[in-house]
Design a protein around this motif. Structure first.
Motif, PDB file in Angstrom:
ATOM      1  N   ALA A  86       1.278  -1.245   0.268  1.00 32.42           N
ATOM      2  CA  ALA A  86      -0.549  -0.110   0.047  1.00 32.42           C
ATOM      3  C   ALA A  86       0.589   1.506   0.205  1.00 32.42           C
ATOM      4  O   ALA A  86       0.721   1.978  -0.647  1.00 32.42           O
ATOM      5  CB  ALA A  86      -1.439  -0.297   1.095  1.00 32.42           C
ATOM      6  N   HIS A  87       1.754   1.098   0.905  1.00 28.03           N
ATOM      7  CA  HIS A  87       3.494   1.914   0.418  1.00 28.03           C
ATOM      8  C   HIS A  87       3.427   2.621  -0.584  1.00 28.03           C
ATOM      9  O   HIS A  87       4.149   4.013  -1.461  1.00 28.03           O
ATOM     10  CB  HIS A  87       3.585   1.968   1.946  1.00 28.03           C
ATOM     11  N   ILE A  88       3.793   1.658  -1.660  1.00 29.83           N
ATOM     12  CA  ILE A  88       4.530   1.326  -2.609  1.00 29.83           C
ATOM     13  C   ILE A  88       3.558   2.114  -3.536  1.00 29.83           C
ATOM     14  O   ILE A  88       3.495   3.147  -4.713  1.00 29.83           O
ATOM     15  CB  ILE A  88       5.188   0.399  -2.986  1.00 29.83           C
ATOM     16  N   LEU A  89       1.858   1.900  -3.846  1.00 26.99           N
ATOM     17  CA  LEU A  89       1.071   2.510  -4.831  1.00 26.99           C
ATOM     18  C   LEU A  89       0.769   3.808  -4.262  1.00 26.99           C
ATOM     19  O   LEU A  89      -0.233   4.235  -4.966  1.00 26.99           O
ATOM     20  CB  LEU A  89       0.095   1.370  -4.642  1.00 26.99           C
ATOM     21  N   ARG A  90       0.641   3.833  -2.696  1.00 25.00           N
ATOM     22  CA  ARG A  90      -0.304   5.209  -3.008  1.00 25.00           C
ATOM     23  C   ARG A  90       0.991   6.519  -2.968  1.00 25.00           C
ATOM     24  O   ARG A  90       1.682   6.572  -2.948  1.00 25.00           O
ATOM     25  CB  ARG A  90      -0.313   4.608  -1.016  1.00 25.00           C
ATOM     26  N   ASP A  91       0.109   7.204  -3.435  1.00 23.67           N
ATOM     27  CA  ASP A  91       0.594   8.583  -3.890  1.00 23.67           C
ATOM     28  C   ASP A  91      -0.270   9.648  -3.213  1.00 23.67           C
ATOM     29  O   ASP A  91      -1.369   9.467  -4.279  1.00 23.67           O
ATOM     30  CB  ASP A  91       1.126   8.613  -5.595  1.00 23.67           C
ATOM     31  N   ASP A  92       0.036  10.445  -2.492  1.00 23.36           N
ATOM     32  CA  ASP A  92      -1.182  11.890  -1.740  1.00 23.36           C
ATOM     33  C   ASP A  92      -0.998  12.398  -3.055  1.00 23.36           C
ATOM     34  O   ASP A  92      -2.006  13.271  -3.420  1.00 23.36           O
ATOM     35  CB  ASP A  92      -0.914  11.680  -0.288  1.00 23.36           C
ATOM     36  N   ASP A  93      -0.158  12.502  -3.699  1.00 24.61           N
ATOM     37  CA  ASP A  93      -0.295  14.057  -4.829  1.00 24.61           C
ATOM     38  C   ASP A  93      -0.537  13.663  -6.200  1.00 24.61           C
ATOM     39  O   ASP A  93      -0.925  14.290  -6.498  1.00 24.61           O
ATOM     40  CB  ASP A  93       1.340  14.316  -5.231  1.00 24.61           C
ATOM     41  N   ASN A  94      -1.301  11.949  -6.759  1.00 25.93           N
ATOM     42  CA  ASN A  94      -1.937  11.709  -7.299  1.00 25.93           C
ATOM     43  C   ASN A  94      -3.032  11.341  -6.830  1.00 25.93           C
ATOM     44  O   ASN A  94      -3.219  10.510  -6.449  1.00 25.93           O
ATOM     45  CB  ASN A  94      -0.935  10.779  -7.889  1.00 25.93           C
ATOM     46  N   ASP A  95      -4.720  11.586  -7.756  1.00 29.83           N
ATOM     47  CA  ASP A  95      -5.927  10.691  -7.191  1.00 29.83           C
ATOM     48  C   ASP A  95      -5.999  10.438  -8.455  1.00 29.83           C
ATOM     49  O   ASP A  95      -7.329  10.065  -8.416  1.00 29.83           O
ATOM     50  CB  ASP A  95      -6.351  12.543  -6.904  1.00 29.83           C
ATOM     51  N   SER A  96      -5.056   9.643  -9.190  1.00 34.03           N
ATOM     52  CA  SER A  96      -5.748   8.142  -9.699  1.00 34.03           C
ATOM     53  C   SER A  96      -6.759   7.716  -9.288  1.00 34.03           C
ATOM     54  O   SER A  96      -6.105   6.808  -7.683  1.00 34.03           O
ATOM     55  CB  SER A  96      -4.143   7.885 -10.001  1.00 34.03           C
ATOM     56  N   GLU A  97      -7.237   6.791  -9.511  1.00 34.92           N
ATOM     57  CA  GLU A  97      -8.461   6.212  -9.024  1.00 34.92           C
ATOM     58  C   GLU A  97      -7.986   5.101  -9.143  1.00 34.92           C
ATOM     59  O   GLU A  97      -7.749   4.481  -8.173  1.00 34.92           O
ATOM     60  CB  GLU A  97      -9.688   5.768  -9.763  1.00 34.92           C
ATOM     61  N   LEU A  98      -6.540   4.603 -10.004  1.00 32.54           N
ATOM     62  CA  LEU A  98      -6.496   3.127  -9.987  1.00 32.54           C
ATOM     63  C   LEU A  98      -5.312   2.966  -8.712  1.00 32.54           C
ATOM     64  O   LEU A  98      -5.387   2.095  -8.284  1.00 32.54           O
ATOM     65  CB  LEU A  98      -5.560   2.900 -11.281  1.00 32.54           C
ATOM     66  N   LEU A  99      -4.824   3.403  -8.829  1.00 33.78           N
ATOM     67  CA  LEU A  99      -3.948   3.456  -7.749  1.00 33.78           C
ATOM     68  C   LEU A  99      -4.330   3.375  -6.597  1.00 33.78           C
ATOM     69  O   LEU A  99      -3.953   2.433  -5.113  1.00 33.78           O
ATOM     70  CB  LEU A  99      -2.704   4.360  -7.632  1.00 33.78           C
ATOM     71  N   LYS A 100      -5.429   3.885  -6.531  1.00 40.69           N
ATOM     72  CA  LYS A 100      -6.254   4.477  -5.238  1.00 40.69           C
ATOM     73  C   LYS A 100      -6.449   2.732  -4.670  1.00 40.69           C
ATOM     74  O   LYS A 100      -6.103   2.052  -3.306  1.00 40.69           O
ATOM     75  CB  LYS A 100      -7.316   5.366  -4.677  1.00 40.69           C
ATOM     76  N   VAL A 101      -7.390   2.105  -5.156  1.00 40.98           N
ATOM     77  CA  VAL A 101      -7.491   1.222  -5.371  1.00 40.98           C
ATOM     78  C   VAL A 101      -7.030  -0.428  -5.190  1.00 40.98           C
ATOM     79  O   VAL A 101      -6.690  -0.975  -4.773  1.00 40.98           O
ATOM     80  CB  VAL A 101      -8.512   0.866  -7.162  1.00 40.98           C
ATOM     81  N   ALA A 102      -5.710  -0.178  -6.367  1.00 41.56           N
ATOM     82  CA  ALA A 102      -4.672  -0.387  -6.004  1.00 41.56           C
ATOM     83  C   ALA A 102      -4.046  -0.732  -4.887  1.00 41.56           C
ATOM     84  O   ALA A 102      -3.473  -2.183  -4.474  1.00 41.56           O
ATOM     85  CB  ALA A 102      -3.269  -0.504  -7.562  1.00 41.56           C
ATOM     86  N   ALA A 103      -3.969   0.158  -4.150  1.00 41.18           N
ATOM     87  CA  ALA A 103      -3.330   0.227  -2.859  1.00 41.18           C
ATOM     88  C   ALA A 103      -4.304  -0.037  -1.997  1.00 41.18           C
ATOM     89  O   ALA A 103      -3.776  -1.114  -0.870  1.00 41.18           O
ATOM     90  CB  ALA A 103      -2.914   1.846  -2.192  1.00 41.18           C
ATOM     91  N   GLU A 104      -5.737  -0.141  -2.104  1.00 40.64           N
ATOM     92  CA  GLU A 104      -6.758  -0.733  -1.064  1.00 40.64           C
ATOM     93  C   GLU A 104      -6.421  -1.956  -0.727  1.00 40.64           C
ATOM     94  O   GLU A 104      -6.123  -3.387   0.122  1.00 40.64           O
ATOM     95  CB  GLU A 104      -7.745  -0.555  -1.548  1.00 40.64           C
ATOM     96  N   ILE A 105      -6.227  -2.851  -2.657  1.00 43.68           N
ATOM     97  CA  ILE A 105      -6.269  -4.305  -2.326  1.00 43.68           C
ATOM     98  C   ILE A 105      -4.890  -5.041  -1.954  1.00 43.68           C
ATOM     99  O   ILE A 105      -5.167  -5.831  -1.139  1.00 43.68           O
ATOM    100  CB  ILE A 105      -5.931  -4.699  -4.107  1.00 43.68           C
ATOM    101  N   ALA A 106      -3.128  -3.810  -2.266  1.00 43.22           N
ATOM    102  CA  ALA A 106      -2.535  -4.869  -1.789  1.00 43.22           C
ATOM    103  C   ALA A 106      -2.415  -4.294   0.389  1.00 43.22           C
ATOM    104  O   ALA A 106      -2.148  -5.540   0.310  1.00 43.22           O
ATOM    105  CB  ALA A 106      -0.844  -3.272  -1.838  1.00 43.22           C
ATOM    106  N   LEU A 107      -3.103  -2.917   0.060  1.00 38.76           N
ATOM    107  CA  LEU A 107      -3.348  -3.264   2.051  1.00 38.76           C
ATOM    108  C   LEU A 107      -4.291  -4.546   3.072  1.00 38.76           C
ATOM    109  O   LEU A 107      -4.313  -5.200   3.274  1.00 38.76           O
ATOM    110  CB  LEU A 107      -4.088  -1.982   2.776  1.00 38.76           C
ATOM    111  N   ASN A 108      -5.802  -4.795   2.212  1.00 42.14           N
ATOM    112  CA  ASN A 108      -6.041  -5.470   2.787  1.00 42.14           C
ATOM    113  C   ASN A 108      -6.525  -7.505   2.178  1.00 42.14           C
ATOM    114  O   ASN A 108      -7.431  -7.624   2.577  1.00 42.14           O
ATOM    115  CB  ASN A 108      -7.432  -5.079   2.577  1.00 42.14           C
ATOM    116  N   HIS A 109      -5.401  -7.997   0.855  1.00 42.25           N
ATOM    117  CA  HIS A 109      -5.525  -8.857   0.817  1.00 42.25           C
ATOM    118  C   HIS A 109      -5.511  -9.843   1.740  1.00 42.25           C
ATOM    119  O   HIS A 109      -5.987 -11.424   1.512  1.00 42.25           O
ATOM    120  CB  HIS A 109      -4.662  -8.721  -0.769  1.00 42.25           C
TER     121      HIS A 109
END
Ligand SMILES: [Fe+2]
Ligand SMILES: [Fe+2]
Length: 198
Positions: free
Chosen positions: A85-108
């Protein structure tokens, strides 16, 4: 780029590029089976292959250790979810894809019954895209050959999914997965591991 990142992680973990492709396709099939919009289907197809990206940050002596992990090593191993989630999360970028990818990585590795990690989320607290990914990831891992195990038969794997319906997995997703099994098996046939075709 997304597929490359997913492959990078899976290579390090003794898995294969084909596994990453299959997870993408399978999560799409289940999302479609649940009646999701084409937008959401595409989103989960692109985000799910990155679930294990955090393994890049796990030391090889733990990640590739043959045999059982010690308590400390297991704790280290479990950090791959938050690392991802840390690798994929980017607070400067509001890409929906990165948000969902980070959410999946964190919670899988969360479980429907609330005994998973890292946050012991329960039931629908676990985001839907993640619940879909967990079912597909476990089924594909069980039915694939790994250095330490033979592939399970489809019947054995489905029995496991049934046993874990309401345990590890959302029962609605397990039912949907089973209803799409013919399509899932077509994906297994279309994207075999190279060791299987050799
Ligand atoms: Fe994982
Ligand atoms: Fe995986």
């Amino acid at each position: 780029m997304i597929e490359c990142l997913g492959r990078a992680a899976e290579f390090k973990d003794n898995e294969t590029g084909a596994h990453v492709m299959r997870i993408s396709k399978m999560t799409g099939i289940v999302a479609r089976g649940l009646g999701m919009t084409p937008h959401d289907v595409a989103l989960v197809e692109q985000a799910s292959p990155m679930h294990d990206i955090g393994k890049i940050g796990i030391p090889d002596r733990v990640l590739l250790k043959p045999g059982k992990l010690s308590g400390d090593e297991w704790t280290t191993m479990q950090t791959h979810s938050s690392l991802g989630a840390h690798i994929l999360r980017d607070d400067d970028n509001d890409s929906e894809l990165l948000k969902v990818a980070a959410e999946i990585a964190l919670n899988h590795h969360e479980r429907w019954d609330g005994t998973g990690y890292p946050n012991r989320l329960r039931g629908e607290e676990i985001p839907l895209f993640t619940r879909i990914t967990s079912v597909c990831d476990v089924f594909d891992a069980l039915t694939s050959r790994r250095p330490y195990k033979e592939p399970w038969s489809t019947e054995e794997a489905i029995k496991f999914m049934d046993d874990q319906s309401g345990g590890a997995f959302d029962p609605v997703i397990v039912e949907c997965f089973k209803s799409q099994l013919h399509k899932i098996m077509a994906i297994k046939a279309e994207y075999p591991d190279s060791s299987d075709s050799a």
